[in-house]
Design an enzyme around this catalytic site. Structure first.
Site, PDB file in Angstrom:
ATOM      1  N   CYS A  85      13.225 -10.936  16.459  1.00 38.38           N
ATOM      2  CA  CYS A  85      12.382 -11.995  17.009  1.00 38.38           C
ATOM      3  C   CYS A  85      11.570 -12.697  15.933  1.00 38.38           C
ATOM      4  O   CYS A  85      10.964 -13.727  16.176  1.00 38.38           O
ATOM      5  CB  CYS A  85      11.452 -11.431  18.076  1.00 38.38           C
ATOM      6  SG  CYS A  85      12.354 -10.749  19.481  1.00 38.38           S
ATOM      7  N   THR A  91      15.499 -16.525  42.518  1.00 34.63           N
ATOM      8  CA  THR A  91      16.757 -15.907  42.927  1.00 34.63           C
ATOM      9  C   THR A  91      17.223 -14.914  41.877  1.00 34.63           C
ATOM     10  O   THR A  91      17.234 -15.214  40.680  1.00 34.63           O
ATOM     11  CB  THR A  91      17.838 -16.984  43.128  1.00 34.63           C
ATOM     12  OG1 THR A  91      17.397 -17.893  44.135  1.00 34.63           O
ATOM     13  CG2 THR A  91      19.155 -16.355  43.543  1.00 34.63           C
ATOM     14  N   GLN A 127      12.991  -0.064  23.124  1.00 34.04           N
ATOM     15  CA  GLN A 127      13.815   0.607  22.118  1.00 34.04           C
ATOM     16  C   GLN A 127      14.030   2.085  22.420  1.00 34.04           C
ATOM     17  O   GLN A 127      14.693   2.775  21.651  1.00 34.04           O
ATOM     18  CB  GLN A 127      13.175   0.442  20.740  1.00 34.04           C
ATOM     19  CG  GLN A 127      13.169  -0.986  20.219  1.00 34.04           C
ATOM     20  CD  GLN A 127      14.557  -1.521  19.925  1.00 34.04           C
ATOM     21  OE1 GLN A 127      15.540  -0.763  19.864  1.00 34.04           O
ATOM     22  NE2 GLN A 127      14.669  -2.831  19.746  1.00 34.04           N
ATOM     23  N   SER A 153      14.680  -3.482  28.491  1.00 35.33           N
ATOM     24  CA  SER A 153      15.448  -4.710  28.297  1.00 35.33           C
ATOM     25  C   SER A 153      16.933  -4.388  28.299  1.00 35.33           C
ATOM     26  O   SER A 153      17.367  -3.450  27.617  1.00 35.33           O
ATOM     27  CB  SER A 153      15.062  -5.369  26.965  1.00 35.33           C
ATOM     28  OG  SER A 153      15.832  -6.529  26.721  1.00 35.33           O
ATOM     29  N   GLY A 154      17.708  -5.167  29.041  1.00 35.78           N
ATOM     30  CA  GLY A 154      19.122  -4.887  29.179  1.00 35.78           C
ATOM     31  C   GLY A 154      19.905  -4.965  27.886  1.00 35.78           C
ATOM     32  O   GLY A 154      20.759  -4.119  27.608  1.00 35.78           O
ATOM     33  N   HIS A 155      19.627  -5.968  27.060  1.00 35.12           N
ATOM     34  CA  HIS A 155      20.496  -6.183  25.899  1.00 35.12           C
ATOM     35  C   HIS A 155      20.244  -5.199  24.770  1.00 35.12           C
ATOM     36  O   HIS A 155      20.957  -5.217  23.766  1.00 35.12           O
ATOM     37  CB  HIS A 155      20.397  -7.626  25.407  1.00 35.12           C
ATOM     38  CG  HIS A 155      19.174  -7.948  24.606  1.00 35.12           C
ATOM     39  ND1 HIS A 155      19.217  -8.106  23.235  1.00 35.12           N
ATOM     40  CD2 HIS A 155      17.904  -8.168  24.967  1.00 35.12           C
ATOM     41  CE1 HIS A 155      18.010  -8.420  22.799  1.00 35.12           C
ATOM     42  NE2 HIS A 155      17.198  -8.460  23.836  1.00 35.12           N
ATOM     43  N   GLY A 213      12.661  -7.770  28.196  1.00 40.46           N
ATOM     44  CA  GLY A 213      11.493  -7.048  27.749  1.00 40.46           C
ATOM     45  C   GLY A 213      10.249  -7.908  27.639  1.00 40.46           C
ATOM     46  O   GLY A 213       9.144  -7.460  27.987  1.00 40.46           O
ATOM     47  N   THR A 214      10.396  -9.124  27.152  1.00 39.73           N
ATOM     48  CA  THR A 214       9.230  -9.991  26.981  1.00 39.73           C
ATOM     49  C   THR A 214       8.571 -10.290  28.324  1.00 39.73           C
ATOM     50  O   THR A 214       7.344 -10.201  28.462  1.00 39.73           O
ATOM     51  CB  THR A 214       9.624 -11.299  26.274  1.00 39.73           C
ATOM     52  OG1 THR A 214      10.032 -10.996  24.930  1.00 39.73           O
ATOM     53  CG2 THR A 214       8.461 -12.277  26.226  1.00 39.73           C
ATOM     54  N   ASN A 216      10.509  -0.731  17.196  1.00 47.28           N
ATOM     55  CA  ASN A 216      11.771  -1.432  16.979  1.00 47.28           C
ATOM     56  C   ASN A 216      12.176  -1.492  15.514  1.00 47.28           C
ATOM     57  O   ASN A 216      13.351  -1.624  15.188  1.00 47.28           O
ATOM     58  CB  ASN A 216      11.703  -2.853  17.554  1.00 47.28           C
ATOM     59  CG  ASN A 216      10.481  -3.608  17.105  1.00 47.28           C
ATOM     60  OD1 ASN A 216       9.356  -3.150  17.297  1.00 47.28           O
ATOM     61  ND2 ASN A 216      10.680  -4.776  16.505  1.00 47.28           N
TER      62      ASN A 216
END
Length: 395
Positions: A328, A239, A181, A201-203, A71-72, A153
């Site tokens: 964060c 990559t 979120q 964001s994946g996590h 996300g960042t 969030n």
């Protein structure tokens, strides 16, 4: 000790199906997606399959999805990639964002301001909502980009993105939303919303940490943050993180199924049960963001005459993981910038806790938390001079 994890807005576990999808790309299918031989082409096919899955979740074209590290990076690419700083011959662009954004936006905006971009920070109403008229009054002739998050969030409050994007476009500005979120909790259709850029964001959606994506509307040119190869259609050099991207794609498929099958209703029921149970069993508790539409997994509660840090620690000792705010900002002693922006006092902000459920949260876990919270709060308040003083004051 049984542990209950209610900090899903900080991060989520990698689902078993996601991990199973990822594992082959660490060993048997480890090719470089830029290579033209068969292992490379297999890797490329996996990347594009994941891109299609993310595109299906966001209702966009696959070519409009740029894979990032999270996300960042997606937020930074959206801001730095579109805004032009002031020079001797150029006035520079104007950015509008809000006081309740994640620091990936706020700190990027601060840096852009140092470089010569004009920045306006909008304040929400008392429920944490950026009202459309607030944005309309802030628009300028040189407004180039508006960036307002989709779901907060800390409070879970959802913003009126469609209306805000329309106002931005009326002023010939682009619109970006941080949907970190929201993805997997809300149905997202970038075309219906009218956004030009959108971050995920994946996590936060059961994929691995270190993965993410930015939706970039077709025809919109971005200056890259990274320079190197021509990866991601020259928008993000480096990559590709093949296992992570494969995992994000699988998580997007699962999220889409979850949303289409009505899974959010059960998650909302458990959140509401937790919230109502705490309000009923613990005195002097209030909901931050009450009255606003919120994502189904999040509640932010104010516990009068307590310090959030002490409550988080005490709950952890009882086996329950919750949060005092954004992960964060872990270790920060300052009150939440989000709650302060909503007009809450520093004292209330420091006494507020976020409970954020995951799709794996069970009814038994909610019952266990409801059994623990009143006991923990009562014990901490018994040690609080402010609470004792409050009890001594006649009603």
């Amino acid at each position: 000790m049984r542990r209950v994890y209610l900090d899903a807005n900080a991060t989520t576990q990698v689902l078993p199906e996601v991990l199973e999808t990822m594992l082959p790309f660490y060993t048997q299918r480890f090719g470089n997606a830029s290579s033209i031989h068969q292992p490379g082409q297999q890797a490329r096919a996996a990347v594009e399959q994941a891109r299609n899955a993310v595109a299906a979740l966001l209702k966009c074209r696959a070519a409009e999805v740029v894979f990032t590290s999270g996300g960042t990076e997606s937020d930074n690419l959206a801001l730095f990639g579109t805004l032009q700083v002031a020079t001797e011959i150029n006035r520079g662009d104007h950015l509008i964002t809000s006081a309740i954004e994640h620091h990936a936006i706020l700190n990027a905006a601060e840096e852009l301001e140092r470089r010569g971009v004009e920045v306006t920070i909008l304040r929400p109403d008392s429920a944490g909502v950026i009202q459309p008229e607030t944005l309309r009054s802030a628009m300028r002739e040189n407004t180039r980009l508006v960036s307002i998050m989709m779901a907060n969030n800390e409070t879970g409050v959802i913003q009126p993105i469609k209306e805000l994007a329309a106002i931005a476009h009326e002023g010939n500005a682009l619109f970006h939303t941080d949907a970190v979120q929201a993805a997997g909790k809300l149905a997202i259709d970038v075309k219906a919303l009218g956004v030009d850029l959108l971050s995920i964001s994946g996590h936060k959606m059961y994929a691995p940490q270190g993965t993410g994506a930015l939706y970039v509307r077709r025809g919109l040119h971005l200056r890259p943050l990274l320079y190197g190869g021509s990866h991601e259609r020259q928008r993000r050099a480096g990559t590709e993180n093949l296992p992570g991207i494969a995992g994000l794609g699988r998580a997007a498929e699962i999220a889409r199924g979850f949303l289409e099958s009505g899974g959010t209703a059960e998650l909302a029921r458990l959140r509401d049960k937790l919230e109502a149970g705490i309000l009923a069993s613990v005195p002097q508790v209030e909901v931050n963001g009450a009255g606003a539409e919120r994502v189904v997994n999040t509640t932010n509660l104010y516990f009068a005459h307590l310090e959030a840090e002490a409550l988080v620690i005490a709950m952890d000792l009882k086996g329950v993981a919750v949060s005092g705010g954004s992960a964060c900002q872990s270790g920060a002693t300052d009150p939440s910038h989000v709650l302060l922006a909503m007009g809450l006092s520093p004292e209330r902000s420091r006494a507020s806790i976020r409970f954020s459920l995951s799709r794996t949260t069970t009814e038994e876990e909610i019952d266990a938390v409801l059994a623990v919270v009143p006991e923990v709060v009562a014990r901490l308040r018994s040690l609080s001079p402010a609470w004792q003083q409050a009890l001594a004051v006649p009603a």
